[in-house]
Design an enzyme around this catalytic site. Structure first.
Site, PDB file in Angstrom:
ATOM      1  CE  LYS A 187     119.014  71.258 -40.969  1.00 17.04           C
ATOM      2  NZ  LYS A 187     117.323  71.512 -41.030  1.00 17.04           N
ATOM      3  CE1 TYR A 229     122.511  41.567 -23.821  1.00 18.88           C
ATOM      4  CE2 TYR A 229     122.774  43.423 -25.312  1.00 18.88           C
ATOM      5  CZ  TYR A 229     123.303  41.664 -23.911  1.00 18.88           C
ATOM      6  OH  TYR A 229     123.850  43.297 -23.406  1.00 18.88           O
TER       7      TYR A 229
HETATM    8  C1  LIG Z   1     117.317  71.395 -42.290  1.00 20.20           C
HETATM    9  C2  LIG Z   1     116.780  73.011 -42.990  1.00 20.20           C
HETATM   10  C3  LIG Z   1     117.392  73.075 -44.418  1.00 20.20           C
HETATM   11  C4  LIG Z   1     118.542  71.887 -45.015  1.00 20.20           C
HETATM   12  O1  LIG Z   1     117.786  70.586 -45.389  1.00 20.20           O
HETATM   13  P1  LIG Z   1     118.241  68.981 -46.508  1.00 20.20           P
HETATM   14  O2  LIG Z   1     116.778  68.585 -46.806  1.00 20.20           O
HETATM   15  O3  LIG Z   1     118.794  68.221 -45.474  1.00 20.20           O
HETATM   16  O4  LIG Z   1     118.824  69.888 -47.342  1.00 20.20           O
HETATM   17  C5  LIG Z   1     117.022  73.801 -44.891  1.00 20.20           C
HETATM   18  N1  LIG Z   1     116.229  74.867 -44.574  1.00 20.20           N
HETATM   19  C6  LIG Z   1     115.963  74.641 -43.504  1.00 20.20           C
HETATM   20  C7  LIG Z   1     115.017  76.491 -42.850  1.00 20.20           C
HETATM   21  C8  LIG Z   1     116.231  73.503 -42.789  1.00 20.20           C
HETATM   22  O5  LIG Z   1     115.737  73.253 -41.406  1.00 20.20           O
END
Ligand SMILES: *Cc1c(COP(=O)(O)O)cnc(C)c1O
Length: 363
Positions: A38, A259
């Site tokens: 994701k 800036y």
């Molecule tokens: C993003 C997510 C993960 C992975 O989390 P990490 O901390 O990056 O390992 C696992 N499960 C769900 C439901 C998530 O939303």
């Protein structure tokens, strides 16, 4: 090929494979991996990462349907699961058409599933809320949801059951143990494959290691905990983000940079202008003092981050000249350190990266 990109994310696929093996090694029983891609694979490029992991992950996790469709369009044909699931029948039909699996976390989704005609059997992950209170059926409603899915001929059996932890990054917080117990209790005797562990649970909570592991940040070589770096956990950074010195100035004592003139030279000194800014996703909130690696020497960011450039104190690095590479994070410079100077977590720094970044995948 133009190699003169201002900002490049070098993606070390060897490190990715290495990290995944470390993660798999945490579990004694055979491990299944739901690899999280994701957020454009935490800024690493979801298509490149999914292609690299096609033989090592059992399936990929994305947040929303658009992310899944993007992977399908790129020719990734592995199982994909959408963590937020579908909002309406139209989403569900798209999932059906593209063979995308879904999390089901509320009654509305169950009802839409009942009513919608599908061409193919659907792969479902039933989400249980064991205390995070983000997504999932509350414990008293789980059994009825399970039964409804079990009786639905459109759903592939056995389907999966999952939960998510709120505090797994804190090994001394008792809540994770409670969440594991609640999940085991509510799934007892049910025919389902399970999934509990994100990265911090993989690292801190061996009791959560069953069924499918769901690594995200750890797979990319970065620690989910603020107190440790990925390196200290035996992981290797997958992304090294580089930019270049665009120009160098010799400034007199008292001259200011950038800036707002927020930083003044305490003595006559060289400063370097580096070709990365918030337009590339390098956070504007990253403060003076944040590390930037130039010719293997740790230098410091000074003044405000601009859209396209930052300024770096070159007093530590007299050899630095125009065209030299600057490492913003990655090899030799843990992103965890930059996150501390930004008041955020590495997750967010990764997700800020913009489409201006050039990606190079190193096998
Ligand atoms: C993003 C997510 C993960 C992975 O989390 P990490 O901390 O990056 O390992 C696992 N499960 C769900 C439901 C998530 O939303």
């Amino acid at each position: 090929m133009n190699t003169n990109h201002n900002v490049t994310a070098h993606i070390d696929l060897n490190a990715l494979h290495f990290n995944l093996n470390v993660i798999k090694g945490r579990q004694k029983r055979p491990t299944k991996i739901l690899a999280m891609v994701k957020g454009n694979a935490y800024g690493h490029g979801s298509i490149g990462i999914a292609k690299a992991l096609e033989n090592e992950a059992d399936l990929f996790g994305v947040a929303c349907l658009d992310e899944a469709l993007r992977l399908r369009e790129a020719g990734i044909d592995k199982e994909l699961v959408v963590l937020m699931g579908f909002f309406d029948a139209e989403d569900l039909k798209a999932m059906d058409q593209y063979h995308i699996s879904t999390v089901i976390h509320n009654q509305r989704q169950l009802d839409i599933l009942e009513k919608t005609k599908l061409q193919n059997p659907l792969s479902v992950w039933l989400k249980v809320d064991t205390g995070m209170h983000r997504l999932g059926f509350p414990l008293p409603a789980v059994r009825a949801a399970y039964d409804q899915l079990q009786q639905n001929p459109k759903v592939i059996k056995p389907f999966k059951m999952m939960t998510h932890f709120s505090d797994a990054d804190n090994p001394s917080c008792p809540k994770t143990k409670l969440q594991i117990e609640r999940f085991l209790e509510v799934t007892k005797g049910l025919e389902a494959e399970v999934s509990l562990a994100n990265s911090s649970a993989i690292i801190n909570w061996p009791d959560a290691l069953m069924g499918y592991l769901r690594p995200g940040i750890s797979m990319y070589g970065v620690s989910p905990m603020e107190s440790k770096t990925g390196l200290e956990l035996g992981l290797k950074p997958v992304m090294t983000l580089t930019a270049r010195i665009v120009t160098v100035h010799n400034l007199a004592k008292g001259e200011t940079v950038g800036y707002g003139s927020t930083w003044a030279c305490p003595e006559p000194m060289r400063v370097g202008i580096v070709s990365a800014g918030y337009g590339d996703g390098y956070a504007r909130l990253t403060k003076t003092g944040a590390p930037v690696l130039i010719n293997d020497v740790k230098c410091q960011l000074i003044g405000r981050v601009a859209m396209d450039m930052i300024t770096v104190d070159l007093r530590n690095c007299p050899s630095a000249q125009i065209g030299d590479k600057a490492i913003l994070w990655g090899q030799g410079l843990p992103i965890e350190e930059v996150a501390l100077h930004t008041g955020t977590v590495p997750y967010e720094l990764f997700c800020r990266l913009t489409s201006r970044i050039h990606y190079e995948y190193h096998p």
